[in-house]
Write an enzyme that holds these catalytic residues in place. Structure first.
Site, PDB file in Angstrom:
ATOM      1  N   GLN A   5       0.828  -1.195   0.000  1.00 35.60           N
ATOM      2  CA  GLN A   5       0.000   0.000   0.000  1.00 35.60           C
ATOM      3  C   GLN A   5       0.865   1.248   0.000  1.00 35.60           C
ATOM      4  OE1 GLN A   5      -3.162  -0.628  -0.275  1.00 35.60           O
ATOM      5  NE2 GLN A   5      -3.413   1.530  -0.694  1.00 35.60           N
ATOM      6  N   HIS A  16       2.392   3.078  -3.137  1.00 36.81           N
ATOM      7  CA  HIS A  16       1.546   3.792  -4.106  1.00 36.81           C
ATOM      8  C   HIS A  16       1.907   5.263  -4.187  1.00 36.81           C
ATOM      9  CE1 HIS A  16      -1.356   1.253  -6.036  1.00 36.81           C
ATOM     10  NE2 HIS A  16      -1.625   0.624  -4.912  1.00 36.81           N
ATOM     11  N   GLU A  58     -10.481   1.905   2.697  1.00 43.02           N
ATOM     12  CA  GLU A  58     -10.664   1.444   1.324  1.00 43.02           C
ATOM     13  C   GLU A  58     -10.462  -0.078   1.247  1.00 43.02           C
ATOM     14  OE1 GLU A  58      -7.597   2.865  -1.213  1.00 43.02           O
ATOM     15  OE2 GLU A  58      -8.669   2.396  -3.075  1.00 43.02           O
ATOM     16  N   HIS A  59      -9.336  -0.547   1.788  1.00 41.05           N
ATOM     17  CA  HIS A  59      -9.033  -1.985   1.809  1.00 41.05           C
ATOM     18  C   HIS A  59      -8.915  -2.458   3.250  1.00 41.05           C
ATOM     19  CE1 HIS A  59      -6.989  -0.377  -1.873  1.00 41.05           C
ATOM     20  NE2 HIS A  59      -7.629  -1.373  -2.443  1.00 41.05           N
ATOM     21  N   ASP A 110      -6.452  -6.326  -6.434  1.00 38.83           N
ATOM     22  CA  ASP A 110      -5.982  -5.230  -7.291  1.00 38.83           C
ATOM     23  C   ASP A 110      -5.882  -5.677  -8.748  1.00 38.83           C
ATOM     24  OD1 ASP A 110      -5.712  -3.515  -5.187  1.00 38.83           O
ATOM     25  OD2 ASP A 110      -3.560  -3.824  -4.937  1.00 38.83           O
ATOM     26  N   GLU A 155     -51.365  19.611  -0.438  1.00 41.51           N
ATOM     27  CA  GLU A 155     -50.135  20.341  -0.772  1.00 41.51           C
ATOM     28  C   GLU A 155     -50.428  21.595  -1.594  1.00 41.51           C
ATOM     29  OE1 GLU A 155     -47.273  17.602  -2.422  1.00 41.51           O
ATOM     30  OE2 GLU A 155     -47.100  16.516  -0.528  1.00 41.51           O
ATOM     31  N   HIS A 173     -52.690  19.449  -9.867  1.00 41.85           N
ATOM     32  CA  HIS A 173     -52.452  18.013  -9.770  1.00 41.85           C
ATOM     33  C   HIS A 173     -53.773  17.274  -9.528  1.00 41.85           C
ATOM     34  CE1 HIS A 173     -48.277  19.202  -9.526  1.00 41.85           C
ATOM     35  NE2 HIS A 173     -47.875  17.949  -9.380  1.00 41.85           N
TER      36      HIS A 173
END
Lengths: 429, 429
Positions: free
Chosen positions: B251, B254, B319-320, B353, B407, B412
């Protein structure tokens, strides 16, 4: 209402609004202030902008029960039936985990987990929208979100509309705060002493609310930045002009920027709808709003064929589409881009706005090209889970190491290779 | 690598980076320039920033075939096997339409439609990442997206890396352009003479690319604004220190902002991993990057119990996550927030990965609390389709009209009521 020949479908599109730079600055200041001063900032802004001097941000159980007890029982029943329909359809959207077996023991799982906490913004002002409360809250509850919070700006008297409290109760939401605007979004994103932060914020709001949502996007998830509402109607000579006109006006009454478009193969219908729109406009309580919308963003297009009408709609990607033709289902199958489709004369848009069970939070401004209405998917997330057995690892690790080295990530290669002594034979000493 | 007691899980979190104001200004200028000047702007920027004087933006079929023919056949085979695995797992994510019958004839459909066109950004620079091409392109292809486009900045010689072209070919992508940076994002969002606009942009990039994606968000969809990569490892005394250390370093290599965290119940393992990290760091080609990452964003935490470790991970939402303990599956079931989970010592992160088939585009910076890795879902959208029969309408329209009037949307109410003459009896004249 103008009538035009359908020549250039792109002309239907409105451009995305540019954010007002001064509003951006204000919103950033509000967010910073709430982050620094917490509840105090919320009380101050609520006094300043909503004119309400509060002592308590949270709506009490008593306030909710009082609103419920005083509410028209017929309307309670209608809201409950609508809620049941929304619950039933959204329950269909719940997905199971995926189990993907790689060999006898190795596997991939794809695990669905609901979000922990979600905040729902409910706009204030004169018109309260209990239907929006149901549409935002119920998918979250169905997804399994444990904590669903409502924020909404109070009246000068420090109250929220009874209809909002009743809808919240029906949806099963008990944590409700009297705070609106950018300050409410800041509180949901960053938390204060009273309001714990959430993971996602949904619900419509004015331009300050929309900008605040954009600012906190990344820190928390947001649903979408909704633009003005839109309808396109495809109709042939089987459609009734008075019905089509009433559907166009139902859209136009929302606000001055709403857009209502009819695309028809029938010149006769076009003329009749034009007359009907004018006739009905004069009888509409919100005539001024609807008239502005129809004049600026309304049009009746005459199409050479239904195929051309379909092309135009796919270019437009409208939020709502009604199809009132002889064979509406065949047309429907050709539509690639629309938020929601209503088929036939008995399925006018308010059926979906209020009751049938589909969500009325839908992509506007042509974003139906790439996005969807609010659904259970918006309140869950997916985690992949990998289990590799020693055998699978043994078989594949040299490939993984080669691919890592192709990307010059030697550490990645060594990570998979580091397990390799495990397969070495133990020798006698 | 530091060792600390796990006391305050929140301290693991890094804060979301603030955007550089000057970069924002530059990116907005680039986008405007591309909108106004189209291809010319792309050629100019590519010469200015990438040093490449191009005559053609699009990669030719010959360039792709030449790259493929020259490529190591073993690596082609590895990439093809990885692609097949990714395709297989992502095919599991494809969802059917929902058909929800309301009565004999009335129904709601929930229609899944793939996006029309998607653009994939592939970063340039010294290290090319063919695995990212597969991870972004294959889910789109599996979803049924007809047009998938790759943009990537060329070298000074006006070339894209062979590995990127080979991966694109394996993924089935034929439309590839030599343009990067904010100008590539602008071209994808607004279109130029050569590059037709797309509906969604995915793929990682530098800060300019990330800012440009944020700017065009709304006009088109984007995947996510990815932060630096992260891993958390939960390990007990059954884990091997050298293996855990190699995973932390995979990791860390990176980039300098990557974060590697070990949470262990074993003080012995903590000490051994600390020694191993230092030993292995010295042998790593990207030692300087990995060392900076480990020193600034790496830590070994000693947890009182695995339960405390689980709590910390759920707070961190990494993340991991690797789980290397005696009963890793039991731990895995307790994890609510993680992008991807790897179970046991033979499932180290590079398995995911590169190879097993799960997606490696994953939520960073604690956004796994509310978001998911890239999947087929990112390339489809859902449209609700409603058909109400006359009988259903007859039964329910008074409720819909009441809810609309609650409403204050009279238009409508009139829309659903306008159909009412159809049920009137015809009388003899």
């Amino acid at each position: 209402m103008k009538i035009a020949k359908l020549s250039n479908a792109m002309s239907l599109q409105r451009s995305v609004e540019q954010a007002n730079v001064n509003h951006v600055k204000t919103v950033r200041e509000v967010i910073d202030h709430v982050r620094q001063n917490g509840d105090k900032a919320l009380f101050d802004y609520t006094e300043k902008w909503d004119g309400a001097k509060l002592t308590n941000l949270q709506v009490t159980k008593e306030e909710v029960e009082a609103a419920f007890a005083d509410f028209d029982p017929q309307l309670v029943q209608d809201l409950e039936e609508a809620a049941a329909n929304i619950r039933a359809f959204h329950t269909q959207q719940v997905r199971p985990n995926i189990d993907f077996q790689l060999d006898e023991s190795s596997y991939i799982k794809y695990k669905i987990t609901p979000l922990d906490a979600v905040g729902l913004y409910v706009p204030g002002g004169t018109a309260a929208y209990p239907s929006s409360v149901l549409m935002n809250a119920i998918p979250a509850v169905v997804a399994g979100v444990k904590r669903v919070v409502i924020v909404s700006p109070p009246s000068k008297e420090g109250k929220l509309p009874a209809s909002v409290l009743v809808a919240a109760r029906i949806a099963g939401i008990t944590e409700i705060y009297k705070v609106g605007g950018a300050q409410a979004i800041a509180a949901l994103a960053y938390g204060t002493e009273t309001i714990k932060s959430v993971d996602k914020i949904t619900g419509p709001g004015n331009s300050y609310v929309a900008l605040a949502k954009r600012e906190v996007f990344g820190r928390v998830a947001i649903d979408m930045i909704a633009g003005p509402s839109e309808i396109a109607i495809i109709a042939d000579d089987t459609a009734f002009a008075d019905e089509v006109a009433s559907d166009l006006l139902a859209q136009a009454e929302h606000d001055r920027f709403a857009s209502s478009v009819l695309i028809t193969t029938s010149e006769k219908l076009a003329r009749e709808v034009q007359l009907e729109v004018e006739r009905q406009l004069k009888q509409l309580p919100r005539e001024d709003i609807a008239r502005a919308s129809i004049e600026n963003f309304g049009c009746i297009y005459i199409a050479e064929s239904l195929a051309k009408a379909v092309d135009a709609v796919n270019e437009l990607a409208p939020e709502h589409l009604e199809i009132i033709t002889e064979q509406p289902e065949i047309i429907s199958e050709q539509i690639r881009h629309a938020g929601a489709i209503f088929i036939g004369r008995f399925s006018s848009e308010p059926v979906g706005d209020y009751f049938v069970g589909t969500n009325h939070v839908l992509p506007t401004n042509s974003t139906a090209r790439f996005s969807s209405g609010l659904s259970v998917d918006d309140f869950i997330k997916k985690t992949s889970v990998v289990y590799y057995s020693e055998e699978m690892w043994q078989k594949h690790y040299p490939k993984i190491a080669r691919l890592a080295r192709l990307e010059q990530l030697e550490g990645h290669a060594r990570s998979v290779e580091s397990r390799s002594w495990s397969k070495e034979e133990f020798h006698d000493c």
